[in-house]
Structures are given as structure tokens and as C-alpha cells.
Design a protein around this motif. Structure first.
Motif, PDB file in Angstrom:
ATOM      1  N   ALA A 231       4.752 -16.523  -0.668  1.00 52.99           N
ATOM      2  CA  ALA A 231       4.280 -16.672   0.709  1.00 52.99           C
ATOM      3  C   ALA A 231       4.575 -15.452   1.569  1.00 52.99           C
ATOM      4  CB  ALA A 231       4.906 -17.908   1.346  1.00 52.99           C
ATOM      5  N   HIS A 232       5.496 -14.587   1.128  1.00 53.79           N
ATOM      6  CA  HIS A 232       5.906 -13.419   1.916  1.00 53.79           C
ATOM      7  C   HIS A 232       5.824 -12.151   1.054  1.00 53.79           C
ATOM      8  CE1 HIS A 232       7.777 -16.877   3.931  1.00 53.79           C
ATOM      9  NE2 HIS A 232       7.639 -16.185   5.038  1.00 53.79           N
ATOM     10  N   PRO A 233       4.623 -11.682   0.773  1.00 51.35           N
ATOM     11  CA  PRO A 233       4.491 -10.504  -0.095  1.00 51.35           C
ATOM     12  C   PRO A 233       5.159  -9.252   0.465  1.00 51.35           C
ATOM     13  CG  PRO A 233       2.394 -11.070   0.965  1.00 51.35           C
ATOM     14  CD  PRO A 233       3.318 -12.208   1.208  1.00 51.35           C
ATOM     15  N   GLU A 234       5.301  -9.161   1.792  1.00 53.57           N
ATOM     16  CA  GLU A 234       5.988  -8.002   2.357  1.00 53.57           C
ATOM     17  C   GLU A 234       7.436  -7.944   1.884  1.00 53.57           C
ATOM     18  OE1 GLU A 234       5.624  -8.000   6.596  1.00 53.57           O
ATOM     19  OE2 GLU A 234       3.765  -6.858   6.558  1.00 53.57           O
ATOM     20  N   THR A 235       8.085  -9.097   1.768  1.00 54.51           N
ATOM     21  CA  THR A 235       9.465  -9.131   1.301  1.00 54.51           C
ATOM     22  C   THR A 235       9.554  -8.624  -0.135  1.00 54.51           C
ATOM     23  OG1 THR A 235       9.963 -11.007   2.738  1.00 54.51           O
ATOM     24  CG2 THR A 235      11.468 -10.610   0.915  1.00 54.51           C
ATOM     25  N   ALA A 236       8.619  -9.049  -0.968  1.00 57.44           N
ATOM     26  CA  ALA A 236       8.608  -8.590  -2.357  1.00 57.44           C
ATOM     27  C   ALA A 236       8.381  -7.079  -2.439  1.00 57.44           C
ATOM     28  CB  ALA A 236       7.526  -9.338  -3.140  1.00 57.44           C
ATOM     29  N   ARG A 237       7.467  -6.559  -1.614  1.00 56.83           N
ATOM     30  CA  ARG A 237       7.208  -5.115  -1.640  1.00 56.83           C
ATOM     31  C   ARG A 237       8.416  -4.334  -1.125  1.00 56.83           C
ATOM     32  NH1 ARG A 237       1.944  -6.746   0.075  1.00 56.83           N
ATOM     33  NH2 ARG A 237       2.427  -6.262   2.245  1.00 56.83           N
ATOM     34  N   LEU A 238       9.081  -4.836  -0.093  1.00 52.71           N
ATOM     35  CA  LEU A 238      10.281  -4.168   0.407  1.00 52.71           C
ATOM     36  C   LEU A 238      11.365  -4.118  -0.663  1.00 52.71           C
ATOM     37  CD1 LEU A 238      10.499  -5.616   4.018  1.00 52.71           C
ATOM     38  CD2 LEU A 238      10.385  -3.181   3.449  1.00 52.71           C
ATOM     39  N   ALA A 239      11.515  -5.212  -1.393  1.00 55.82           N
ATOM     40  CA  ALA A 239      12.514  -5.247  -2.458  1.00 55.82           C
ATOM     41  C   ALA A 239      12.201  -4.205  -3.529  1.00 55.82           C
ATOM     42  CB  ALA A 239      12.571  -6.646  -3.068  1.00 55.82           C
ATOM     43  N   ALA A 240      10.912  -4.057  -3.841  1.00 59.00           N
ATOM     44  CA  ALA A 240      10.517  -3.058  -4.838  1.00 59.00           C
ATOM     45  C   ALA A 240      10.805  -1.643  -4.338  1.00 59.00           C
ATOM     46  CB  ALA A 240       9.039  -3.211  -5.174  1.00 59.00           C
ATOM     47  N   TRP A 241      10.418  -1.346  -3.092  1.00 60.02           N
ATOM     48  CA  TRP A 241      10.718  -0.031  -2.523  1.00 60.02           C
ATOM     49  C   TRP A 241      12.225   0.214  -2.499  1.00 60.02           C
ATOM     50  CZ3 TRP A 241       7.319   3.576  -2.287  1.00 60.02           C
ATOM     51  CH2 TRP A 241       5.983   3.312  -1.980  1.00 60.02           C
ATOM     52  N   ARG A 242      12.971  -0.828  -2.184  1.00 59.40           N
ATOM     53  CA  ARG A 242      14.431  -0.705  -2.118  1.00 59.40           C
ATOM     54  C   ARG A 242      14.997  -0.267  -3.463  1.00 59.40           C
ATOM     55  NH1 ARG A 242      18.797   0.316  -2.135  1.00 59.40           N
ATOM     56  NH2 ARG A 242      20.619  -0.535  -1.065  1.00 59.40           N
ATOM     57  N   ARG A 243      14.488  -0.844  -4.523  1.00 50.41           N
ATOM     58  CA  ARG A 243      14.991  -0.499  -5.861  1.00 50.41           C
ATOM     59  C   ARG A 243      14.593   0.915  -6.257  1.00 50.41           C
ATOM     60  NH1 ARG A 243      13.139  -5.796  -6.937  1.00 50.41           N
ATOM     61  NH2 ARG A 243      11.248  -5.002  -7.938  1.00 50.41           N
ATOM     62  N   PHE A 244      13.380   1.336  -5.881  1.00 57.13           N
ATOM     63  CA  PHE A 244      12.846   2.596  -6.377  1.00 57.13           C
ATOM     64  C   PHE A 244      13.348   3.824  -5.623  1.00 57.13           C
ATOM     65  CE2 PHE A 244       8.997   0.022  -7.872  1.00 57.13           C
ATOM     66  CZ  PHE A 244       9.556  -0.149  -9.121  1.00 57.13           C
ATOM     67  N   GLU A 245      13.586   3.697  -4.327  1.00 60.69           N
ATOM     68  CA  GLU A 245      13.831   4.931  -3.580  1.00 60.69           C
ATOM     69  C   GLU A 245      15.082   4.934  -2.708  1.00 60.69           C
ATOM     70  OE1 GLU A 245      10.564   5.659  -0.945  1.00 60.69           O
ATOM     71  OE2 GLU A 245      11.087   4.030   0.405  1.00 60.69           O
ATOM     72  N   HIS A 246      15.850   3.859  -2.724  1.00 58.49           N
ATOM     73  CA  HIS A 246      17.021   3.802  -1.846  1.00 58.49           C
ATOM     74  C   HIS A 246      18.244   3.582  -2.712  1.00 58.49           C
ATOM     75  CE1 HIS A 246      18.022   4.000   2.319  1.00 58.49           C
ATOM     76  NE2 HIS A 246      18.600   2.824   2.370  1.00 58.49           N
ATOM     77  N   ALA A 247      18.973   4.649  -3.014  1.00 54.33           N
ATOM     78  CA  ALA A 247      20.012   4.597  -4.039  1.00 54.33           C
ATOM     79  C   ALA A 247      21.250   3.806  -3.610  1.00 54.33           C
ATOM     80  CB  ALA A 247      20.420   6.018  -4.427  1.00 54.33           C
ATOM     81  N   HIS A 248      21.676   3.922  -2.373  1.00 52.39           N
ATOM     82  CA  HIS A 248      22.906   3.240  -1.967  1.00 52.39           C
ATOM     83  C   HIS A 248      22.595   1.855  -1.417  1.00 52.39           C
ATOM     84  CE1 HIS A 248      21.600   4.905   1.936  1.00 52.39           C
ATOM     85  NE2 HIS A 248      22.258   3.889   2.467  1.00 52.39           N
ATOM     86  N   TRP A 249      23.589   1.021  -1.354  1.00 52.44           N
ATOM     87  CA  TRP A 249      23.407  -0.350  -0.915  1.00 52.44           C
ATOM     88  C   TRP A 249      24.334  -0.634   0.261  1.00 52.44           C
ATOM     89  CZ3 TRP A 249      24.787   1.248  -5.790  1.00 52.44           C
ATOM     90  CH2 TRP A 249      26.156   1.272  -6.065  1.00 52.44           C
ATOM     91  N   SER A 250      23.988  -1.661   1.006  1.00 53.20           N
ATOM     92  CA  SER A 250      24.747  -2.009   2.202  1.00 53.20           C
ATOM     93  C   SER A 250      25.694  -3.162   1.907  1.00 53.20           C
ATOM     94  CB  SER A 250      23.797  -2.408   3.335  1.00 53.20           C
ATOM     95  OG  SER A 250      23.162  -3.639   3.027  1.00 53.20           O
ATOM     96  N   GLU A 251      26.690  -3.335   2.773  1.00 51.62           N
ATOM     97  CA  GLU A 251      27.615  -4.453   2.635  1.00 51.62           C
ATOM     98  C   GLU A 251      26.886  -5.784   2.780  1.00 51.62           C
ATOM     99  OE1 GLU A 251      30.784  -4.755   1.732  1.00 51.62           O
ATOM    100  OE2 GLU A 251      30.674  -2.622   1.254  1.00 51.62           O
ATOM    101  N   THR A 252      25.846  -5.817   3.607  1.00 47.43           N
ATOM    102  CA  THR A 252      25.063  -7.044   3.761  1.00 47.43           C
ATOM    103  C   THR A 252      24.451  -7.459   2.438  1.00 47.43           C
ATOM    104  OG1 THR A 252      24.531  -6.488   6.058  1.00 47.43           O
ATOM    105  CG2 THR A 252      23.130  -8.115   4.977  1.00 47.43           C
ATOM    106  N   GLU A 253      23.881  -6.497   1.714  1.00 45.18           N
ATOM    107  CA  GLU A 253      23.278  -6.804   0.421  1.00 45.18           C
ATOM    108  C   GLU A 253      24.323  -7.246  -0.593  1.00 45.18           C
ATOM    109  OE1 GLU A 253      19.767  -3.972  -0.624  1.00 45.18           O
ATOM    110  OE2 GLU A 253      21.174  -2.839   0.607  1.00 45.18           O
ATOM    111  N   ILE A 254      25.442  -6.536  -0.640  1.00 44.82           N
ATOM    112  CA  ILE A 254      26.501  -6.889  -1.585  1.00 44.82           C
ATOM    113  C   ILE A 254      26.995  -8.300  -1.338  1.00 44.82           C
ATOM    114  CG2 ILE A 254      28.862  -6.367  -2.310  1.00 44.82           C
ATOM    115  CD1 ILE A 254      28.260  -3.420  -1.719  1.00 44.82           C
ATOM    116  N   GLU A 255      27.245  -8.625  -0.073  1.00 38.82           N
ATOM    117  CA  GLU A 255      27.757  -9.952   0.254  1.00 38.82           C
ATOM    118  C   GLU A 255      26.739 -11.041  -0.065  1.00 38.82           C
ATOM    119  OE1 GLU A 255      30.496 -12.727   1.196  1.00 38.82           O
ATOM    120  OE2 GLU A 255      30.776 -10.569   0.910  1.00 38.82           O
ATOM    121  N   SER A 256      25.460 -10.750   0.139  1.00 38.85           N
ATOM    122  CA  SER A 256      24.436 -11.755  -0.152  1.00 38.85           C
ATOM    123  C   SER A 256      24.427 -12.113  -1.636  1.00 38.85           C
ATOM    124  CB  SER A 256      23.058 -11.245   0.278  1.00 38.85           C
ATOM    125  OG  SER A 256      22.581 -10.221  -0.581  1.00 38.85           O
TER     126      SER A 256
END
Length: 215
Positions: free
Chosen positions: A103-128
Motif C-alpha cells: 500500500a506504500h510503495p514510496e516506503t519500499a523505494r526509500l528502503a531500497a535507496w537506503r540500502r544502496f547508497e547510504h552506508a551509515h545507519w542511525s540510532e533510530t534504525e538500530i533501535e527499531s
């Protein structure tokens, strides 16, 4: 007179307070990042989408990378809210996550971009992820989930299964005979993925019960 750009990205009504302005900017940024990723996104285009002065983006969010992180925090918050992992129930989680991503394809695309081009991660992501893995581990200790795999690996496998068809190569989708995907094919896949999660996560029987079944 409307410009070509105005026709492509109609400007929303200008909000009257800072909270509404931030929400409009965040929505515009979400669309831009989902389409073009962090590297391809442009502050000018985001401001144009929002119908706002680009200076406000820097005032409210900082630079482009900080804006991207704000978008991710918002998306993670929504995803966590809509895909709970109650009592470590990975089947219900898989169903909710598949439905949400569909239902939210933008979320799926953001997750894909996140994996491909953003090497570091945030504390929010780790905690989730940590809270989800901890819930799986607790369910394993309580005997509700198979404990033959480490909790983090079991969760990772289920996580990928929820996107196995939505993220499948186009050629593989074509094997199913429908392109774009039909509602019937999505229903079939949803049932298959939930059955897969049940089989992977169900506690293994042992002792007399298993012997009596002949398994």
C-alpha cells in the motif's frame, strides 16, 4: 499562467503554521527521495513540490542529508506503528508488513535507496530492529517460535520473505504470467509467504510427541 513544472507537481495549498509547513515539506521530500534517492534528490525540487521557499527546508531540517534522515525517521515510525510484532507473532507481522509495503510503495523505494547508497545507519534504525529481534528472542524462550536459529537470523529471514515478491526481478514476475501483477497473483503470493513463515517459525516438536507422529 501555469508552468510545465506546476503541471507535473501541483503545488499544495500553502499551510498557515510551522507544523503544517514542516509536514508539507516532509511529504514533498519523501516523494523526491523515493523517486531519486539521496544523491539524485534536489532541494529546489522539494521546495517546488511543497510550494515553499527552499530556505525553510534548511531552517526546519538542516542540509539534504539531515532531511533524508528526518524522512527515514518518519517512515520508520509509521512502519513500526502499522506492523507490530505482538508476542513475537512473526506470521501476523509478515502479513502486516507485506500489506503495508504493497500500500506504500514510496516506503519500499526509500528502503531500497537506503540500502544502496547510504552506508551509515542511525540510532533510530538500530533501535527499531533491536526491539523486533528482542521480541523474537522472547517468543523463542517462551516456546512460541522455533529456537534452532538465532533470533536475529530468524527475523532477517522473515523480513526478506515479506518483500520477496514485491522486490522480485521483473523477469521472475513475468514467469507468473501477469505483468503488472494482478490482484489474484498478489493474493496467491501473500498466502504462500504466510505459509512459508509459519513453517520456518513454528516450534519444532521433540520427544514422545514427535515420535508418535512419525516425523
Amino acid at each position: 499562467m501555469a508552468t510545465k513544472s506546476d503541471e507535473t507537481h501541483p503545488r499544495p495549498p500553502r499551510p498557515r503554521n510551522s507544523r503544517a509547513t514542516k509536514a508539507v515539506l516532509l511529504a514533498a521530500a519523501t516523494s523526491e527521495f523515493a523517486e531519486r534517492g539521496l544523491a539524485g534528490a534536489r532541494i529546489d525540487r522539494i521546495a517546488e513540490r511543497a510550494g515553499a521557499n527552499k530556505r525553510l527546508l534548511y531552517v526546519y531540517f538542516g542540509d539534504k542529508e539531515a532531511l533524508f534522515e528526518a524522512v527515514l525517521r518518519h517512515e520508520i515510525g509509521q512502519l513500526l506503528k502499522e506492523t507490530p510484532l505482538t508476542d513475537g507473532d512473526l506470521v501476523a507481522f509478515a502479513a502486516a508488513r507485506f500489506d503495508y509495503m504493497l500500500a506504500h510503495p514510496e516506503t519500499a523505494r526509500l528502503a531500497a535507496w537506503r540500502r544502496f547508497e547510504h552506508a551509515h545507519w542511525s540510532e533510530t534504525e538500530i533501535e527499531s530492529y533491536r526491539t523486533r529481534v528482542d521480541a523474537v528472542a522472547a517468543a523463542q524462550r517462551a516456546g512460541r517460535l522455533d529456537d534452532s536459529l538465532p533470533a536475529v537470523d530468524l527475523f532477517a529471514v522473515v523480513l526478506r520473505i515479506t518483500e520477496s515478491w514485491l522486490d522480485a526481478p521483473p523477469a521472475l514476475r513475468a514467469v507468473a504470467g501477469t505483468q503488472p501483477l494482478s490482484a489474484e497473483r498478489l493474493d496467491e503470493h501473500r498466502a504462500a509467504l504466510l505459509e512459508s513463515v509459519r513453517r520456518i517459525t513454528a516450534p519444532r516438536r521433540s520427544g514422545p510427541e514427535r515420535d508418535a507422529s512419525g516425523a
